[in-house]
Design an enzyme around this catalytic site. Sequence first.
Site, PDB file in Angstrom:
ATOM      1  N   SER A   1      -3.642   3.292  -4.307  1.00 36.17           N
ATOM      2  CA  SER A   1      -4.148   2.997  -5.649  1.00 36.17           C
ATOM      3  C   SER A   1      -5.559   2.412  -5.573  1.00 36.17           C
ATOM      4  O   SER A   1      -6.209   2.250  -6.592  1.00 36.17           O
ATOM      5  CB  SER A   1      -3.220   1.985  -6.325  1.00 36.17           C
ATOM      6  OG  SER A   1      -3.194   0.786  -5.567  1.00 36.17           O
TER       7      SER A   1
ATOM      8  N   HIS B   1      -3.726  -4.045   7.650  1.00 39.97           N
ATOM      9  CA  HIS B   1      -2.792  -5.112   7.270  1.00 39.97           C
ATOM     10  C   HIS B   1      -1.759  -5.407   8.351  1.00 39.97           C
ATOM     11  O   HIS B   1      -0.710  -5.976   8.058  1.00 39.97           O
ATOM     12  CB  HIS B   1      -2.121  -4.750   5.932  1.00 39.97           C
ATOM     13  CG  HIS B   1      -3.101  -4.679   4.796  1.00 39.97           C
ATOM     14  ND1 HIS B   1      -2.894  -3.965   3.645  1.00 39.97           N
ATOM     15  CD2 HIS B   1      -4.322  -5.259   4.652  1.00 39.97           C
ATOM     16  CE1 HIS B   1      -3.945  -4.107   2.834  1.00 39.97           C
ATOM     17  NE2 HIS B   1      -4.822  -4.880   3.433  1.00 39.97           N
TER      18      HIS B   1
ATOM     19  N   CYS C   1      11.355 -21.955  21.233  1.00 41.70           N
ATOM     20  CA  CYS C   1      10.705 -23.257  21.056  1.00 41.70           C
ATOM     21  C   CYS C   1      11.060 -23.887  19.707  1.00 41.70           C
ATOM     22  O   CYS C   1      10.639 -25.006  19.417  1.00 41.70           O
ATOM     23  CB  CYS C   1       9.183 -23.114  21.195  1.00 41.70           C
ATOM     24  SG  CYS C   1       8.381 -22.472  19.727  1.00 41.70           S
TER      25      CYS C   1
ATOM     26  N   THR D   1       5.686   7.446   1.199  1.00 35.98           N
ATOM     27  CA  THR D   1       6.787   7.576   0.223  1.00 35.98           C
ATOM     28  C   THR D   1       7.652   8.799   0.528  1.00 35.98           C
ATOM     29  O   THR D   1       8.864   8.780   0.317  1.00 35.98           O
ATOM     30  CB  THR D   1       6.268   7.656  -1.238  1.00 35.98           C
ATOM     31  OG1 THR D   1       5.298   8.696  -1.312  1.00 35.98           O
ATOM     32  CG2 THR D   1       5.651   6.356  -1.700  1.00 35.98           C
TER      33      THR D   1
ATOM     34  N   ILE E   1       1.945  -0.758   7.023  1.00 29.02           N
ATOM     35  CA  ILE E   1       2.395  -1.650   8.088  1.00 29.02           C
ATOM     36  C   ILE E   1       3.635  -1.082   8.772  1.00 29.02           C
ATOM     37  O   ILE E   1       4.345  -1.771   9.486  1.00 29.02           O
ATOM     38  CB  ILE E   1       2.703  -3.053   7.485  1.00 29.02           C
ATOM     39  CG1 ILE E   1       3.650  -2.937   6.269  1.00 29.02           C
ATOM     40  CG2 ILE E   1       1.422  -3.747   7.084  1.00 29.02           C
ATOM     41  CD1 ILE E   1       4.009  -4.267   5.616  1.00 29.02           C
TER      42      ILE E   1
ATOM     43  N   CYS F   1      12.180 -18.854  17.345  1.00 29.71           N
ATOM     44  CA  CYS F   1      11.782 -18.711  18.747  1.00 29.71           C
ATOM     45  C   CYS F   1      12.583 -19.715  19.596  1.00 29.71           C
ATOM     46  O   CYS F   1      13.160 -20.678  19.058  1.00 29.71           O
ATOM     47  CB  CYS F   1      10.295 -19.023  18.820  1.00 29.71           C
ATOM     48  SG  CYS F   1       9.574 -18.990  20.449  1.00 29.71           S
TER      49      CYS F   1
HETATM   50  P1  NAD Z   1       0.080   1.233  -3.966  1.00 33.13           P
HETATM   51  O1  NAD Z   1       1.547   1.141  -4.110  1.00 33.13           O
HETATM   52  O2  NAD Z   1      -0.771   0.291  -4.705  1.00 33.13           O
HETATM   53  O3  NAD Z   1      -0.377   2.698  -4.407  1.00 33.13           O
HETATM   54  C1  NAD Z   1       0.226   3.850  -3.891  1.00 33.13           C
HETATM   55  C2  NAD Z   1      -0.507   5.048  -4.477  1.00 33.13           C
HETATM   56  O4  NAD Z   1      -0.018   6.206  -3.814  1.00 33.13           O
HETATM   57  C3  NAD Z   1      -0.287   5.234  -5.974  1.00 33.13           C
HETATM   58  O5  NAD Z   1      -1.526   5.508  -6.577  1.00 33.13           O
HETATM   59  C4  NAD Z   1       0.659   6.449  -6.045  1.00 33.13           C
HETATM   60  O6  NAD Z   1       0.412   7.259  -7.180  1.00 33.13           O
HETATM   61  C5  NAD Z   1       0.298   7.189  -4.779  1.00 33.13           C
HETATM   62  N1  NAD Z   1       1.381   7.972  -4.205  1.00 33.13           N
HETATM   63  C6  NAD Z   1       2.692   7.642  -4.057  1.00 33.13           C
HETATM   64  N2  NAD Z   1       3.348   8.589  -3.372  1.00 33.13           N
HETATM   65  C7  NAD Z   1       2.434   9.565  -3.103  1.00 33.13           C
HETATM   66  C8  NAD Z   1       2.499  10.801  -2.419  1.00 33.13           C
HETATM   67  N3  NAD Z   1       3.633  11.260  -1.904  1.00 33.13           N
HETATM   68  N4  NAD Z   1       1.356  11.535  -2.314  1.00 33.13           N
HETATM   69  C9  NAD Z   1       0.198  11.099  -2.867  1.00 33.13           C
HETATM   70  N5  NAD Z   1       0.079   9.935  -3.526  1.00 33.13           N
HETATM   71  C10 NAD Z   1       1.180   9.168  -3.626  1.00 33.13           C
HETATM   72  O7  NAD Z   1      -0.236   1.227  -2.403  1.00 33.13           O
HETATM   73  P2  NAD Z   1      -1.552   0.751  -1.614  1.00 33.13           P
HETATM   74  O8  NAD Z   1      -2.759   1.227  -2.324  1.00 33.13           O
HETATM   75  O9  NAD Z   1      -1.364   1.112  -0.199  1.00 33.13           O
HETATM   76  O10 NAD Z   1      -1.551  -0.841  -1.748  1.00 33.13           O
HETATM   77  C11 NAD Z   1      -0.358  -1.585  -1.611  1.00 33.13           C
HETATM   78  C12 NAD Z   1      -0.295  -2.551  -0.447  1.00 33.13           C
HETATM   79  O11 NAD Z   1       1.076  -2.592  -0.079  1.00 33.13           O
HETATM   80  C13 NAD Z   1      -1.013  -2.183   0.795  1.00 33.13           C
HETATM   81  O12 NAD Z   1      -1.701  -3.312   1.190  1.00 33.13           O
HETATM   82  C14 NAD Z   1       0.074  -1.880   1.845  1.00 33.13           C
HETATM   83  O13 NAD Z   1      -0.144  -2.657   2.999  1.00 33.13           O
HETATM   84  C15 NAD Z   1       1.332  -2.408   1.286  1.00 33.13           C
HETATM   85  N6  NAD Z   1       2.512  -1.506   1.403  1.00 33.13           N
HETATM   86  C16 NAD Z   1       2.728  -0.812   2.564  1.00 33.13           C
HETATM   87  C17 NAD Z   1       3.816   0.027   2.693  1.00 33.13           C
HETATM   88  C18 NAD Z   1       4.016   0.783   3.985  1.00 33.13           C
HETATM   89  O14 NAD Z   1       3.608   0.314   5.051  1.00 33.13           O
HETATM   90  N7  NAD Z   1       4.599   1.978   3.948  1.00 33.13           N
HETATM   91  C19 NAD Z   1       4.704   0.184   1.634  1.00 33.13           C
HETATM   92  C20 NAD Z   1       4.471  -0.567   0.439  1.00 33.13           C
HETATM   93  C21 NAD Z   1       3.361  -1.396   0.351  1.00 33.13           C
END
Ligand code: NAD
Length: 244
Positions: free
Chosen positions: A191, A121, A152, A28, A105, A150
């Site tokens: 989370s 993932h 194909c 994030t 991802i 693609c």
């Molecule tokens: P989630 O969105 O369920 O949870 C994110 C968690 O991170 C929350 O608890 C939040 O409070 C915390 N958070 C947010 N910013 C933060 C920071 N700067 N420092 C510390 N904590 C912070 O995400 P998840 O548990 O990874 O599950 C969601 C699914 O979505 C996963 O399977 C993932 O593959 C996918 N996803 C991936 C991406 C990516 O690749 N960047 C982005 C969105 C979702």
Amino acid sequence: MDERISELHRLIEESERIVFFGGAGVSTESGIPDFRSVDGLYNQKYKYPPETILSRSFFEAMPEEFFRFYRDKLVVTGAKPNAAHKYLAHLEERGKLAAVITQNIDGLHEAAGSKKVLELHGTLLENYCVRCKRRYGPNVVMECEGVPRCQCGGVIRPDIVLYEEGLSGRVLRESVDHIARADLMIIGGTSLAVYPAAGLINYFRGRNLVLINKSPTAVDSEAQLVIPGKIGEVCAKLWAMEQD
Ligand code: NAD
């Protein structure tokens, strides 16, 4: 808060086989929204929730909608690794960290220089044709409009694990192996709500479990140390402590 970060610094210095387990919160601070924060994708107005759009059945039934969401929300052009990605790569280079296990991802751990990254993932940086399995590079989806095709005629899809699909057996086995042998596990930016990925942490048998997360999780009570902050900021402080 600073006392807790000092304690984590101490734990890192005395550990020899650290494993990091992370999720969307790690990225994030690079400008990529997570799912469950207040400004995350679950709280934005969409016709369908992200979990539905990112499912196998939705992808097959409505590929146009899937790729619209993909281009609009999944790919953040120009996103760069933040202090968390970089610090973890540095810990690996120091021989302290054995593996990063991520639900993300976005490929930012590799971009930061991490070598052992287990992507539970999959990755948006690779794509393949569902019909002939021909592989395509990272830009194929962004360089066209609508549903990418693609030569194909088959649909090209990202090499990510959609909801309703199984995780790679090899990645799961390697992740379990690393977690079971770790002396310190740091969980951050997740989370812990997405299974089976979140269940992997139950294989940890080491001494110290540490959580760095902005909001509480279901395993806070099992951890030796909980740091309720932004993981990039925490990692920047840890790195500075190392240099003192
Ligand atoms: P989630 O969105 O369920 O949870 C994110 C968690 O991170 C929350 O608890 C939040 O409070 C915390 N958070 C947010 N910013 C933060 C920071 N700067 N420092 C510390 N904590 C912070 O995400 P998840 O548990 O990874 O599950 C969601 C699914 O979505 C996963 O399977 C993932 O593959 C996918 N996803 C991936 C991406 C990516 O690749 N960047 C982005 C969105 C979702």
